[in-house]
Design a protein around this motif. Structure first.
Motif, short mmCIF file in Angstrom:
data_model
loop_
_atom_site.label_atom_id
_atom_site.label_comp_id
_atom_site.label_asym_id
_atom_site.label_seq_id
_atom_site.Cartn_x
_atom_site.Cartn_y
_atom_site.Cartn_z
N UNK A 81 33.69 28.16 21.44
CA UNK A 81 33.64 28.62 22.82
C UNK A 81 33.99 30.11 22.93
N UNK A 245 33.17 40.31 37.10
CA UNK A 245 33.62 39.42 38.17
C UNK A 245 32.85 39.71 39.47
N UNK A 249 29.60 37.58 40.04
CA UNK A 249 30.16 36.52 40.87
C UNK A 249 30.92 35.49 40.05
N UNK A 250 31.58 35.92 38.99
CA UNK A 250 32.36 34.99 38.18
C UNK A 250 31.50 34.05 37.35
N UNK A 251 30.17 34.22 37.40
CA UNK A 251 29.30 33.31 36.64
C UNK A 251 28.89 33.89 35.30
N UNK A 253 31.09 35.26 32.74
CA UNK A 253 32.38 35.66 32.19
C UNK A 253 32.21 36.39 30.87
N UNK A 258 38.25 36.66 30.31
CA UNK A 258 39.07 35.59 29.75
C UNK A 258 40.44 36.13 29.34
N UNK A 261 42.35 36.50 32.47
CA UNK A 261 42.76 35.16 32.92
C UNK A 261 44.07 34.72 32.26
N UNK A 265 46.39 34.32 35.29
CA UNK A 265 46.43 32.96 35.82
C UNK A 265 47.10 31.97 34.90
N UNK A 266 46.77 32.05 33.60
CA UNK A 266 47.32 31.05 32.68
C UNK A 266 48.75 31.38 32.28
N UNK B 165 37.64 31.45 41.72
CA UNK B 165 37.78 31.69 40.29
C UNK B 165 39.26 31.58 39.95
N UNK B 166 39.75 30.35 40.02
CA UNK B 166 41.17 30.10 39.83
C UNK B 166 41.33 28.68 39.32
N UNK B 167 41.74 28.53 38.05
CA UNK B 167 41.74 27.21 37.42
C UNK B 167 42.48 26.13 38.20
N UNK B 207 31.86 32.37 41.83
CA UNK B 207 33.28 32.01 41.74
C UNK B 207 34.06 33.27 42.08
N UNK B 208 34.67 33.28 43.24
CA UNK B 208 35.19 34.54 43.77
C UNK B 208 36.71 34.62 43.70
N UNK B 209 37.19 35.83 43.81
CA UNK B 209 38.61 36.05 43.98
C UNK B 209 38.76 36.59 45.41
N UNK B 336 43.61 26.01 31.83
CA UNK B 336 42.96 27.25 31.43
C UNK B 336 41.79 26.96 30.50
N UNK B 339 38.96 25.31 32.39
CA UNK B 339 38.30 26.30 33.24
C UNK B 339 37.37 27.19 32.42
N UNK B 340 37.84 27.62 31.25
CA UNK B 340 37.00 28.46 30.40
C UNK B 340 35.76 27.68 29.97
N UNK B 343 33.28 27.69 33.05
CA UNK B 343 32.55 28.92 33.37
C UNK B 343 31.70 29.40 32.19
#
Lengths: 306, 347
Positions: A81, A245, A249-251, A253, A258, A261, A265-266, B165-167, B207-209, B336, B339-340, B343
């Motif tokens: 991945x 992004x 549109x986040x599609x 990546x 990553x 992220x 976020x993680x 765009x937020x897991x 997928x937006x922020x 995480x 989510x990866x 996407x």
């Protein structure tokens, strides 16, 4: 001695803002954070308490963590991945660089042209957008290209069907080409400006056609600029995350998304740092290869690339 | 002349200790809060009423606040962490237990909001604001108001759906739609949620922020998964938009008021918390901040002005099916990873 003393502030700056952060990235990259070891002990009345490695007893579950050296995150990255994601990022960066080169080369050539009058004005126009934050400029692309954006309103007014410009790879490449084109044009321009035009005139006098003049003189002499431009565009393109992004549109990546992220976020700084390091290694290898090509060429007496 | 100067000097020296004593008496509370999260006028009212000075500082994320508290020597007296952060800070013994007898106005807090899992007895935190996740939709672009989360999986709205765009948020909602808890770490449930999101991805525009807000205001998409605060922002700018929390339930989030263990003036800090719970002060802050409040006396005081806001008033039954995010610790990585996978499956 004096010269050395004058270097000191620069060296301090270098250490503080380049070496220390880099050291931190390496540190995070080769370590993992894990809960401190403890044992759960059941009391006679059924309640649980916890014994730490040093023998102390706790009523509540220990929350402390410890950091230790580990390459676990490196092997975690070598997963199809993430490797695919990295390949994708390099592919998008490659397309961006190629388009920038194809667009930037003629522009630089025109700019250095002898009879060209508005050179400074045009240079200014190329640099001018860079005085504005790139995030703002990318948002501007959104208002232009969105399904409900300006361009689609115009299309509709003219009787055409709406187009979806954003949210796929091409939009990301467009955003990157737009943002990074000046980084290609400027080094090309600087190098081309120094090319001795009498050589081109001599070649013409000796019967070389325009194509031969380009291939034998212009291209070899401008090669250092080409290589520098490629580096200046390719490196930020591989690691960008905001452009992908917003435009994708986040599609779409990319590896930068990553990595971001992991930090945002993680909350896994260690894995994020490992990924950054690995990307850095690949980019360094790429730059090394480019540099080799450059010096090998310079080493030859005759400047000829094929 | 000399005499006058000497007298002045003597006076000055005599006054110094007095000034010092006064300075010592005046307590300064270090309040650490999110940006735009309190009406500054209310701070002035508190200072005037109590003689306690307030030193007001801002943070942008829970994590910033947490790191600052953990790593720096600065002592803070009042902080406003979100639910999962309250849970974590209680666990790490960073919060002081509150003395409710010293805070009579906390009676104004609606008991509906006093059984959250992050601090079940509310020994350490008083809820300050709350919000939900829901669907923001453009009334001119949908055939009917979304009845449930399935609306975000509805093929009629192909390429007109915005997800976050937020897991945690997006996977959490997919879990909720399938009837699971949004804190699930059950592999089968998570796999099910993942597959449903992969299937949905073909319909998703983006997928937006933060940019999602502008897209909804400009009519770029028909439906979007949003937080209630953002919904409020968008509806104010485009009256064609409406917000609904689907009846299957959703995420309910809180920002609470707490006193960290490093506080040097816990008594005054609690006095400040009590002050924030007074009906008129809470109402004034609601008008400034815009997030729903758990203060029933303030809600009553505002009457229709509050009741008219659909964003702040999801039905009780829906609310009872909402869940608070729990702190998943290392299991956040599972999200995480999923989510990866989602996407990167798109291309």
């Amino acid at each position: 001695m004096r010269a050395k003393a004058m270097l000191l502030p620069f060296l301090l700056w270098l250490a503080l803002f380049i070496l220390v952060p880099l050291g931190l990235v390496v540190y995070y990259g080769v370590t993992v954070e894990e809960p401190i070891p403890y044992e759960e002990i059941m009391r006679a009345d059924g309640s649980v308490h916890y014994r730490l490695a040093d023998g102390t007893l706790r009523e509540s579950e220990p929350y402390e963590t410890r950091t230790r050296f580990s390459l676990a995150n490196v092997s975690r990255f070598f997963d199809p991945m993430y490797v695919k994601l990295m390949g994708r990022s390099f592919y998008v960066a490659f397309c961006t660089t190629l388009i920038c080169l194809l667009l930037g080369y003629p522009v630089a050539l025109i700019l250095t042209g002898k009879g060209f009058r508005h050179r400074n004005l045009l240079l200014l126009l190329i640099i001018l957008p860079m005085w504005m934050n790139f995030l703002l400029r990318t948002y501007a692309w959104l208002s232009l290209l969105e399904n409900s954006g300006l361009v689609n309103h115009l299309l509709e007014a003219m009787g055409f069907a709406k187009q979806q410009f954003l949210y796929h790879e091409n939009a990301v490449v467009l955003g990157m080409v737009y943002n990074f084109l000046p980084f290609m044009v400027l080094p090309l321009y600087t190098v081309m400006e120094k090319i001795d035009h009498s050589q081109l005139e001599a070649a013409a006098d000796l019967g070389a056609n325009p194509f031969q003049r380009f291939l034998r003189i212009l291209l070899p002499f401008s090669l250092p600029g080409v290589l520098e431009g490629i580096t200046m565009v390719f490196v930020p393109a591989v690691t960008t995350f905001v452009i992908s992004q917003l435009m994708g549109g986040g599609k779409v990546p990319l590896i930068g998304d990553i990595i971001q992220q992991q930090f945002g976020k993680a909350n896994d700084w260690h894995f994020g740092a490992t990924m950054s390091l690995l990307v850095m290694v690949v980019v360094l290898a790429f730059m090394y290869a480019l540099n080799r090509a450059d010096t090998e060429n310079a080493g030859k007496g005759e400047v000829r690339i094929w | 002349m000399k005499k006058v100067l000497l007298t002045l000097l003597a006076l000055y020296l005599a006054l110094c200790p007095l000034a010092l004593a006064a300075a010592e008496e005046q307590v300064t509370l270090n309040v650490y809060n999110w940006g735009d999260y309190i009406d500054p006028d209310t701070l002035a009212v508190f200072e005037e009423r109590t003689g306690i000075r307030i030193n007001y500082e801002l943070y942008e994320t829970n994590e910033d606040m947490y790191t600052k508290l953990k790593k720096s020597k600065t002592s803070y007296d009042v902080i406003f962490p979100s639910d999962y952060m309250v849970e974590r800070m209680i666990h790490e013994e960073m919060l002081l237990p509150l003395d409710y007898t010293a805070m009579p106005y906390t009676q104004n807090i609606d008991p509906r909001f006093l059984n959250a899992s992050y601090d079940p007895t509310h020994a350490y935190s008083v809820p300050y604001t709350w919000g939900t996740m829901g669907i923001l939709y453009n009334t001119t672009m949908v055939d009917e108001a979304p009845a449930d989360w399935d609306a975000l999986w509805d093929a009629r709205y192909d390429k007109s759906i915005l997800m976050l765009n937020s897991p945690r948020d997006t996977i959490g909602i997919a879990l909720k739609r399938l009837g699971h808890s949004l804190n699930s770490i059950n592999p089968t449930e998570l796999e099910e949620a993942k597959q449903s999101l992969i299937a949905q991805s073909a319909l998703v525009l983006a997928y937006v922020v933060d940019e999602g807000k502008d897209k909804m205001v400009s009519g770029e998409a028909a439906l979007a998964l949003v937080w209630s605060g953002d919904a409020q922002y968008c509806i104010e700018r485009n009256p064609e938009l409406a917000y609904v929390v689907p009846p299957e339930g959703s995420n309910l989030f809180f920002d609470a008021i707490c006193v960290p263990t490093s506080s040097k003036h816990p008594a005054e800090a609690m006095r400040f918390i009590d002050f924030l719970c007074e009906a008129d002060i809470a109402a004034q802050n609601y008008e400034y901040v815009g997030y729903a409040i758990p203060n029933s006396a303030a809600v009553e005081l505002m009457g229709d002005a509050y009741a008219a806001s659909a964003v702040s008033n999801p039905p009780d039954e829906t609310l009872s099916r909402c869940e608070v995010f729990t702190n998943l610790g290392d299991d956040t990585r599972i999200y995480d990873r999923i989510w990866t996978e989602i996407i990167t499956s798109i291309y």
